[in-house]
Scaffold this motif. Structure first.
Motif, PDB file in Angstrom:
ATOM      1  N   PRO A   4      50.437  36.469 -30.600  1.00 41.56           N
ATOM      2  CA  PRO A   4      50.307  35.518 -31.701  1.00 41.56           C
ATOM      3  C   PRO A   4      49.787  34.146 -31.275  1.00 41.56           C
ATOM      4  CG  PRO A   4      52.607  35.834 -31.139  1.00 41.56           C
ATOM      5  CD  PRO A   4      51.813  36.815 -30.331  1.00 41.56           C
ATOM      6  N   THR A   5      49.753  33.854 -29.981  1.00 44.65           N
ATOM      7  CA  THR A   5      49.293  32.545 -29.537  1.00 44.65           C
ATOM      8  C   THR A   5      47.787  32.476 -29.352  1.00 44.65           C
ATOM      9  OG1 THR A   5      49.626  33.124 -27.223  1.00 44.65           O
ATOM     10  CG2 THR A   5      51.473  32.078 -28.359  1.00 44.65           C
ATOM     11  N   THR A   6      47.099  33.593 -29.479  1.00 43.62           N
ATOM     12  CA  THR A   6      45.644  33.582 -29.307  1.00 43.62           C
ATOM     13  C   THR A   6      44.966  33.288 -30.631  1.00 43.62           C
ATOM     14  OG1 THR A   6      45.485  35.944 -29.686  1.00 43.62           O
ATOM     15  CG2 THR A   6      45.692  35.217 -27.407  1.00 43.62           C
ATOM     16  N   THR A   7      43.782  32.758 -30.545  1.00 42.39           N
ATOM     17  CA  THR A   7      42.998  32.503 -31.749  1.00 42.39           C
ATOM     18  C   THR A   7      41.859  33.496 -31.794  1.00 42.39           C
ATOM     19  OG1 THR A   7      41.639  30.910 -30.560  1.00 42.39           O
ATOM     20  CG2 THR A   7      43.550  30.042 -31.739  1.00 42.39           C
ATOM     21  N   ALA A   8      41.473  33.843 -33.000  1.00 43.82           N
ATOM     22  CA  ALA A   8      40.381  34.806 -33.169  1.00 43.82           C
ATOM     23  C   ALA A   8      39.057  34.119 -32.880  1.00 43.82           C
ATOM     24  CB  ALA A   8      40.394  35.360 -34.584  1.00 43.82           C
ATOM     25  N   VAL A   9      38.198  34.803 -32.155  1.00 45.79           N
ATOM     26  CA  VAL A   9      36.867  34.295 -31.846  1.00 45.79           C
ATOM     27  C   VAL A   9      35.890  35.121 -32.651  1.00 45.79           C
ATOM     28  CG1 VAL A   9      35.139  34.003 -30.041  1.00 45.79           C
ATOM     29  CG2 VAL A   9      37.556  33.610 -29.541  1.00 45.79           C
ATOM     30  N   PRO A  10      35.018  34.471 -33.439  1.00 47.28           N
ATOM     31  CA  PRO A  10      34.077  35.251 -34.242  1.00 47.28           C
ATOM     32  C   PRO A  10      33.093  35.990 -33.343  1.00 47.28           C
ATOM     33  CG  PRO A  10      33.567  32.912 -34.366  1.00 47.28           C
ATOM     34  CD  PRO A  10      34.854  33.047 -33.616  1.00 47.28           C
ATOM     35  N   THR A  11      32.704  37.162 -33.794  1.00 47.87           N
ATOM     36  CA  THR A  11      31.748  37.953 -33.021  1.00 47.87           C
ATOM     37  C   THR A  11      30.342  37.446 -33.272  1.00 47.87           C
ATOM     38  OG1 THR A  11      31.570  39.547 -34.813  1.00 47.87           O
ATOM     39  CG2 THR A  11      33.203  39.999 -33.094  1.00 47.87           C
ATOM     40  N   ALA A  12      29.425  37.829 -32.407  1.00 42.50           N
ATOM     41  CA  ALA A  12      28.039  37.392 -32.546  1.00 42.50           C
ATOM     42  C   ALA A  12      27.402  38.087 -33.742  1.00 42.50           C
ATOM     43  CB  ALA A  12      27.266  37.714 -31.279  1.00 42.50           C
ATOM     44  N   VAL A  13      26.633  37.339 -34.503  1.00 47.75           N
ATOM     45  CA  VAL A  13      25.935  37.888 -35.659  1.00 47.75           C
ATOM     46  C   VAL A  13      24.616  38.460 -35.171  1.00 47.75           C
ATOM     47  CG1 VAL A  13      24.914  37.310 -37.894  1.00 47.75           C
ATOM     48  CG2 VAL A  13      27.001  36.161 -37.126  1.00 47.75           C
ATOM     49  N   GLY A  19      14.675  43.341 -30.946  1.00 45.56           N
ATOM     50  CA  GLY A  19      14.438  43.096 -29.532  1.00 45.56           C
ATOM     51  C   GLY A  19      14.988  41.769 -29.050  1.00 45.56           C
ATOM     52  N   ALA A  20      15.435  40.916 -29.955  1.00 46.93           N
ATOM     53  CA  ALA A  20      16.001  39.639 -29.543  1.00 46.93           C
ATOM     54  C   ALA A  20      17.460  39.847 -29.149  1.00 46.93           C
ATOM     55  CB  ALA A  20      15.904  38.624 -30.679  1.00 46.93           C
ATOM     56  N   ALA A  21      17.849  39.182 -28.087  1.00 49.72           N
ATOM     57  CA  ALA A  21      19.213  39.355 -27.594  1.00 49.72           C
ATOM     58  C   ALA A  21      20.165  38.438 -28.350  1.00 49.72           C
ATOM     59  CB  ALA A  21      19.269  39.040 -26.107  1.00 49.72           C
ATOM     60  N   ALA A  22      21.327  38.976 -28.692  1.00 47.14           N
ATOM     61  CA  ALA A  22      22.355  38.176 -29.347  1.00 47.14           C
ATOM     62  C   ALA A  22      23.074  37.349 -28.293  1.00 47.14           C
ATOM     63  CB  ALA A  22      23.335  39.076 -30.074  1.00 47.14           C
ATOM     64  N   THR A  23      23.576  36.215 -28.677  1.00 43.74           N
ATOM     65  CA  THR A  23      24.292  35.368 -27.727  1.00 43.74           C
ATOM     66  C   THR A  23      25.635  36.009 -27.406  1.00 43.74           C
ATOM     67  OG1 THR A  23      25.225  34.106 -29.547  1.00 43.74           O
ATOM     68  CG2 THR A  23      23.216  33.249 -28.554  1.00 43.74           C
ATOM     69  N   PRO A  24      26.017  36.047 -26.138  1.00 45.62           N
ATOM     70  CA  PRO A  24      27.295  36.664 -25.773  1.00 45.62           C
ATOM     71  C   PRO A  24      28.454  35.788 -26.235  1.00 45.62           C
ATOM     72  CG  PRO A  24      26.252  35.711 -23.858  1.00 45.62           C
ATOM     73  CD  PRO A  24      25.273  35.589 -24.983  1.00 45.62           C
ATOM     74  N   VAL A  25      29.517  36.442 -26.649  1.00 44.56           N
ATOM     75  CA  VAL A  25      30.711  35.746 -27.107  1.00 44.56           C
ATOM     76  C   VAL A  25      31.821  36.045 -26.122  1.00 44.56           C
ATOM     77  CG1 VAL A  25      32.394  35.559 -28.968  1.00 44.56           C
ATOM     78  CG2 VAL A  25      29.989  35.928 -29.499  1.00 44.56           C
ATOM     79  N   ALA A  26      32.485  34.996 -25.652  1.00 48.39           N
ATOM     80  CA  ALA A  26      33.576  35.177 -24.694  1.00 48.39           C
ATOM     81  C   ALA A  26      34.778  35.821 -25.373  1.00 48.39           C
ATOM     82  CB  ALA A  26      33.970  33.825 -24.104  1.00 48.39           C
ATOM     83  N   ALA A  27      35.456  36.687 -24.643  1.00 51.38           N
ATOM     84  CA  ALA A  27      36.661  37.323 -25.162  1.00 51.38           C
ATOM     85  C   ALA A  27      37.779  36.293 -25.246  1.00 51.38           C
ATOM     86  CB  ALA A  27      37.077  38.477 -24.253  1.00 51.38           C
ATOM     87  N   PRO A  28      38.661  36.438 -26.229  1.00 54.26           N
ATOM     88  CA  PRO A  28      39.753  35.468 -26.338  1.00 54.26           C
ATOM     89  C   PRO A  28      40.711  35.597 -25.163  1.00 54.26           C
ATOM     90  CG  PRO A  28      40.057  37.259 -27.883  1.00 54.26           C
ATOM     91  CD  PRO A  28      38.707  37.440 -27.263  1.00 54.26           C
ATOM     92  N   LYS A  29      41.223  34.452 -24.733  1.00 54.85           N
ATOM     93  CA  LYS A  29      42.176  34.461 -23.630  1.00 54.85           C
ATOM     94  C   LYS A  29      43.556  34.836 -24.158  1.00 54.85           C
ATOM     95  CE  LYS A  29      39.823  31.115 -20.764  1.00 54.85           C
ATOM     96  NZ  LYS A  29      39.908  29.842 -20.079  1.00 54.85           N
TER      97      LYS A  29
END
Length: 70
Positions: A4-13, A19-29
């Motif tokens: 419950p102490t983690t916050t949700a991180v939105p995924t890359a759209v 062929g364009a690469a999506a920006t990587p999103v870091a996993a929540p700690k």
């Protein structure tokens, strides 16, 4: 169960350009990440090794005692 102490991180759209690469999103700690999780795994492995060797020693003792009664 999620921590419950983690916050949700939105995924890359996904982008509209093929062929364009999506920006990587870091996993929540989480609290379980890092050396504490590794330490718990190491302790669990140590406990399993000790228990397995104790059980194997008990089986060997049973065979030794059974061999003496011939």
């Amino acid at each position: 169960m999620a921590d419950p102490t983690t916050t949700a991180v939105p995924t890359a759209v996904p982008t509209a350009v093929p062929g364009a690469a999506a920006t990587p999103v870091a996993a929540p700690k989480t609290v379980d990440a890092g050396k504490w999780a590794n330490r718990r795994v190491g302790v669990r492995v140590l406990i399993y090794m000790v228990a397995t060797h104790a059980f194997a020693g008990f089986i060997m003792l049973l065979f030794e005692l059974g061999n003496r009664n011939k």
